[in-house]
Design a protein around this motif. Structure first.
Motif, mmCIF file in Angstrom:
data_model
loop_
_atom_site.group_PDB
_atom_site.id
_atom_site.type_symbol
_atom_site.label_atom_id
_atom_site.label_comp_id
_atom_site.label_asym_id
_atom_site.label_seq_id
_atom_site.Cartn_x
_atom_site.Cartn_y
_atom_site.Cartn_z
ATOM 1 N N ARG A 100 -8.267 31.196 17.885
ATOM 2 C CA ARG A 100 -7.303 30.825 16.857
ATOM 3 C C ARG A 100 -6.235 29.910 17.446
ATOM 4 O O ARG A 100 -5.810 28.940 16.829
ATOM 5 C CB ARG A 100 -6.666 32.092 16.280
ATOM 6 N N ARG A 101 -5.823 30.210 18.692
ATOM 7 C CA ARG A 101 -4.826 29.348 19.330
ATOM 8 C C ARG A 101 -5.403 27.959 19.598
ATOM 9 O O ARG A 101 -4.723 26.955 19.422
ATOM 10 C CB ARG A 101 -4.345 29.986 20.636
ATOM 11 N N LEU A 102 -6.672 27.931 20.009
ATOM 12 C CA LEU A 102 -7.311 26.635 20.265
ATOM 13 C C LEU A 102 -7.399 25.826 18.965
ATOM 14 O O LEU A 102 -7.158 24.620 18.946
ATOM 15 C CB LEU A 102 -8.705 26.856 20.850
ATOM 16 N N THR A 135 -16.004 23.397 26.189
ATOM 17 C CA THR A 135 -14.852 24.123 26.731
ATOM 18 C C THR A 135 -13.656 23.882 25.806
ATOM 19 O O THR A 135 -13.696 23.004 24.928
ATOM 20 C CB THR A 135 -14.481 23.619 28.136
ATOM 21 N N GLY A 136 -12.592 24.660 26.033
ATOM 22 C CA GLY A 136 -11.371 24.484 25.258
ATOM 23 C C GLY A 136 -10.852 23.064 25.376
ATOM 24 O O GLY A 136 -10.527 22.412 24.381
ATOM 25 N N ARG A 137 -10.821 22.568 26.620
ATOM 26 C CA ARG A 137 -10.307 21.211 26.843
ATOM 27 C C ARG A 137 -11.182 20.177 26.141
ATOM 28 O O ARG A 137 -10.665 19.284 25.460
ATOM 29 C CB ARG A 137 -10.220 20.914 28.349
ATOM 30 N N GLU A 138 -12.492 20.324 26.276
ATOM 31 C CA GLU A 138 -13.410 19.360 25.633
ATOM 32 C C GLU A 138 -13.219 19.339 24.115
ATOM 33 O O GLU A 138 -13.253 18.286 23.488
ATOM 34 C CB GLU A 138 -14.863 19.708 25.970
ATOM 35 N N ASN A 139 -13.012 20.523 23.536
ATOM 36 C CA ASN A 139 -12.782 20.589 22.094
ATOM 37 C C ASN A 139 -11.562 19.755 21.695
ATOM 38 O O ASN A 139 -11.605 18.983 20.749
ATOM 39 C CB ASN A 139 -12.547 22.038 21.657
ATOM 40 N N ALA A 146 -12.293 26.659 13.615
ATOM 41 C CA ALA A 146 -13.345 25.654 13.561
ATOM 42 C C ALA A 146 -13.425 24.932 14.892
ATOM 43 O O ALA A 146 -12.931 23.828 15.045
ATOM 44 C CB ALA A 146 -13.058 24.666 12.434
ATOM 45 N N VAL A 147 -14.004 25.587 15.873
ATOM 46 C CA VAL A 147 -14.123 24.976 17.192
ATOM 47 C C VAL A 147 -15.581 25.045 17.626
ATOM 48 O O VAL A 147 -16.351 25.867 17.138
ATOM 49 C CB VAL A 147 -13.217 25.701 18.221
#
Ligand SMILES: Nc1ncnc2c1ncn2[C@@H]1O[C@H](COP(=O)(O)OP(=O)(O)O)[C@@H](O)[C@H]1O
Ligand SMILES: [Mg+2]
Length: 331
Positions: free
Chosen positions: A139-141, A90-94, A84-85
């Motif tokens: 999934r890691r994020l 971006t990854g960081r923003e999420n 659920a991202v």
């Protein structure tokens, strides 16, 4: 840390959970093992306060999920079955956004996001939009997002389903690491090996009901003995079965499709040596021969009459080769 007592939940005629009990000590990994449709996600949603049970009660750290859902939410992290991202961030923003949703002050949200990116090996990809990420990275994020709030209880719903073996191993190492630091984990899985590798204690559910519970070793020892497994050329199967008939201490299982004989043994090493001697004497060289502990697959098969992969218990094998009829085999 997690207590479930007599929890039931139906969706119309579907009994998703029937009188389920579970108790998870602090700092341990509880495996909730069951095939598709067993009721795993339903229990996860109840524990995460997203769904009310029809009966029974569930508590996290002594707090009832229905009476005080807000406190429960502050104690848990949840990584759902589907990541659920936000694709466009971006990854960081999420991660920073999740931290802000936890009402962390902005600098703290940034620090926590940075920590999660590092721990999950996402630093290099941190400033790319998530839509460019692979399934494993997403999934890691998602797991990272569930950690930003520093939960005492982490609920992971099939965290490795669909991941490649390498990423799965990384995920396992990561989960072990969290538990070593005191986090309590509830992990649902359809993979027997995953429960075997990770869980301190396993509850097996099938069609909403708990059908077994215990440590991996306890579940396996219910089946009793170790097994000798011999695989031979198809033409040698009958002769092999005959010469091995005195070996072991139980009824042999013969898989005619794979030309494999499985024999329960009570004295593993002497029995294995006896098997080797009679095979050698008969001039039979097996394609494969080994001694093994019963696997959780054997346990699941014994408990349900199905393997976890079977959706339909009596569907025919799809491998093309059909079983030989023993009665019709010429002597
Ligand atoms: N919201 C829902 N409405 C109707 N049926 C549902 C709902 N959620 C789950 N079910 C049913 O409940 C059963 C258990 O589902 P689930 O808990 O998702 O199983 P699992 O996660 O083990 O695959 C299944 O038969 C599923 O179809
Ligand atoms: Mg599910």
């Amino acid at each position: 840390m997690i207590e479930v007592e007599g929890v039931s939940k139906s969706f119309g005629p579907t009994k998703a959970l029937v009188d389920v009990d579970m108790s998870v000590p602090i700092g341990t990994i509880q495996g909730l093992l069951g095939p598709n449709g067993a009721g795993k996600t339903t229990l996860v949603r109840i524990l995460a306060t997203l769904l009310a049970p029809d009966a029974g009660r569930a508590r996290i750290a002594g707090i009832d999920v229905r009476q005080d859902p807000n406190t429960v939410r502050s104690l848990i992290g949840l990584a759902g079955q589907y990541a659920a991202v936000d694709e466009t961030l971006t990854g960081r923003e999420n991660l920073v956004m999740v931290g802000r949703l936890y009402r962390l002050a902005s600098p703290l949200a940034k620090t926590r996001a940075e920590e999660a990116l590092e721990r999950l090996g996402l630093v290099e990809a941190a400033d790319r939009p998530v839509k460019t990420y692979s399934g494993g990275m997403r999934r890691r994020l998602d797991l990272g997002a569930s950690l930003v709030g520093r939960p005492r209880v982490l609920i992971l719903d099939e965290p490795t389903t669909g991941l490649d073996p390498r990423t799965r191993l990384d995920m396992w190492a990561f989960i072990r690491d969290l538990v070593a630091q005191g986090t309590t984990v509830l992990l649902t899985t359809q993979y027997l090996e995953e429960a075997d590798q990770l869980a301190d204690h396993i509850v097996v559910i099938d069609r909403g009901k708990v059908i077994a519970a215990g440590t991996s070793d306890e579940l396996k020892s219910r089946l009793g003995s170790d097994l000798i497994e011999v695989e031979v050329a198809e033409s040698d199967l009958d002769r092999t079965t005959a010469v091995l008939s005195d070996v072991g201490c139980g009824k042999a299982t013969i898989d005619e499709v794979r030309a494999r004989i499985t024999i329960p043994v009570c004295d593993p090493v002497p029995d294995l040596m006896a098997a080797l001697r009679v095979l050698d004497k008969a001039g039979i060289t097996p394609k494969d021969l080994g001694l093994r502990r019963p696997s959780l697959d054997d346990v699941f098969l014994a408990l349900t009459g199905r393997t976890t992969g079977d959706e339909d218990s009596d569907a025919p094998p799809t491998t093309g080769r059909r079983s030989r009829q023993r009665a019709g085999t010429p002597a």
